[in-house]
Design a protein around this motif. Structure first.
Motif, short mmCIF file in Angstrom:
data_model
loop_
_atom_site.label_atom_id
_atom_site.label_comp_id
_atom_site.label_asym_id
_atom_site.label_seq_id
_atom_site.Cartn_x
_atom_site.Cartn_y
_atom_site.Cartn_z
N LYS A 24 40.09 -37.43 53.76
CA LYS A 24 38.53 -37.61 53.46
C LYS A 24 38.28 -38.88 54.40
O LYS A 24 37.20 -39.07 54.91
CB LYS A 24 38.33 -37.95 52.10
CG LYS A 24 38.79 -36.68 51.32
CD LYS A 24 37.97 -35.44 51.62
CE LYS A 24 36.92 -35.04 50.64
NZ LYS A 24 36.06 -33.93 51.32
N LYS A 25 39.09 -39.95 54.11
CA LYS A 25 38.89 -41.51 54.93
C LYS A 25 39.93 -41.83 55.44
O LYS A 25 41.37 -41.83 54.94
CB LYS A 25 38.48 -42.13 53.78
CG LYS A 25 37.08 -41.88 53.15
CD LYS A 25 36.44 -43.02 52.08
CE LYS A 25 35.08 -42.47 51.64
NZ LYS A 25 34.70 -43.39 50.67
N VAL A 26 39.99 -42.57 56.46
CA VAL A 26 40.88 -43.51 57.09
C VAL A 26 40.41 -44.80 57.09
O VAL A 26 39.52 -45.08 57.66
CB VAL A 26 41.09 -43.07 58.52
CG1 VAL A 26 42.50 -43.88 59.26
CG2 VAL A 26 41.81 -41.61 58.43
N PRO A 34 34.49 -34.04 64.06
CA PRO A 34 35.22 -34.23 65.14
C PRO A 34 35.11 -35.73 65.66
O PRO A 34 36.29 -36.59 66.08
CB PRO A 34 35.16 -33.29 66.13
CG PRO A 34 34.48 -32.06 65.43
CD PRO A 34 33.70 -33.01 64.09
N GLU A 35 34.09 -36.24 65.92
CA GLU A 35 33.85 -37.78 66.43
C GLU A 35 34.44 -38.78 65.51
O GLU A 35 34.83 -39.79 65.62
CB GLU A 35 32.43 -37.92 66.94
CG GLU A 35 31.34 -37.69 65.82
CD GLU A 35 30.75 -36.35 65.79
OE1 GLU A 35 29.66 -36.45 65.13
OE2 GLU A 35 31.33 -35.19 65.96
N GLU A 36 34.32 -38.57 64.16
CA GLU A 36 34.75 -39.48 63.27
C GLU A 36 36.24 -39.62 63.31
O GLU A 36 36.93 -40.44 63.14
CB GLU A 36 34.37 -39.19 61.81
CG GLU A 36 32.83 -39.21 61.56
CD GLU A 36 32.24 -38.82 60.35
OE1 GLU A 36 31.22 -39.24 60.08
OE2 GLU A 36 32.86 -37.83 59.78
N VAL A 37 37.10 -38.37 63.71
CA VAL A 37 38.26 -38.39 63.65
C VAL A 37 38.68 -39.01 64.77
O VAL A 37 39.89 -39.98 64.66
CB VAL A 37 39.05 -36.82 63.74
CG1 VAL A 37 40.33 -36.88 64.08
CG2 VAL A 37 38.66 -36.18 62.70
N MET A 38 38.04 -39.15 65.91
CA MET A 38 38.34 -39.79 67.05
C MET A 38 38.35 -41.36 66.81
O MET A 38 39.15 -42.12 67.32
CB MET A 38 37.49 -39.22 68.29
CG MET A 38 37.98 -37.75 68.72
SD MET A 38 39.69 -37.63 68.91
CE MET A 38 39.99 -38.50 70.38
N GLN A 39 37.20 -41.54 66.20
CA GLN A 39 36.82 -43.10 65.92
C GLN A 39 38.16 -43.69 64.72
O GLN A 39 38.31 -44.55 65.03
CB GLN A 39 35.52 -43.24 65.18
CG GLN A 39 34.39 -43.13 65.89
CD GLN A 39 33.00 -43.18 65.27
OE1 GLN A 39 33.13 -42.92 64.11
NE2 GLN A 39 31.94 -43.21 66.02
N ALA A 42 41.22 -44.14 67.10
CA ALA A 42 41.00 -45.38 67.84
C ALA A 42 41.42 -46.66 66.79
O ALA A 42 42.04 -47.47 67.56
CB ALA A 42 39.66 -45.40 68.55
N GLN A 43 40.84 -46.57 65.86
CA GLN A 43 41.04 -47.61 64.71
C GLN A 43 42.65 -47.84 64.28
O GLN A 43 43.00 -49.00 64.37
CB GLN A 43 40.10 -47.64 63.22
CG GLN A 43 40.28 -48.76 62.60
CD GLN A 43 39.61 -48.46 61.19
OE1 GLN A 43 38.83 -47.60 61.09
NE2 GLN A 43 39.66 -49.33 60.17
N LEU A 44 43.20 -46.79 64.25
CA LEU A 44 44.66 -46.82 63.63
C LEU A 44 45.49 -47.45 64.82
O LEU A 44 46.49 -47.95 64.46
CB LEU A 44 45.13 -45.29 63.34
CG LEU A 44 44.48 -44.67 62.16
CD1 LEU A 44 45.06 -43.35 62.23
CD2 LEU A 44 44.60 -45.58 60.95
N GLN A 45 45.00 -47.19 66.20
CA GLN A 45 45.64 -47.97 67.16
C GLN A 45 45.93 -49.45 66.96
O GLN A 45 46.93 -50.12 67.65
CB GLN A 45 45.37 -47.31 68.51
CG GLN A 45 45.84 -45.75 68.89
CD GLN A 45 45.15 -45.34 70.19
OE1 GLN A 45 44.13 -45.66 70.48
NE2 GLN A 45 45.95 -44.47 70.63
#
Length: 68
Positions: A24-26, A34-39, A42-45
């Motif tokens: 639900k949240k990262v 899908p665009e939230e998954v990509m964001q 990027a934050q996790l990196q």
């Protein structure tokens, strides 16, 4: 973001995720599109601490990880 096809011994399994879990949240960021998954990816990196909010069996669970 639904988890599926978790391979035994994989990193996903070692993180404690299971088939049919819904992320639900990262790090507090919703992942519903899908665009939230990509964001979130990027934050996790950039982050060394990761928090996942996962829905499992109708209940919310929080998973916290430290990347070293």
């Amino acid at each position: 973001f639904a988890v599926s096809e978790v391979v035994p011994g994989s990193l996903v399994e070692k993180l404690g995720l299971r088939n049919n879990d819904v992320i639900k949240k990262v790090n507090g960021m919703p992942v519903t599109r899908p665009e939230e998954v990509m964001q979130a990816y990027a934050q996790l990196q950039r982050d060394s601490n990761i928090e996942l909010e996962v829905e499992r069996g109708g209940r919310s669970e929080i998973f916290r990880y430290e990347i070293r």
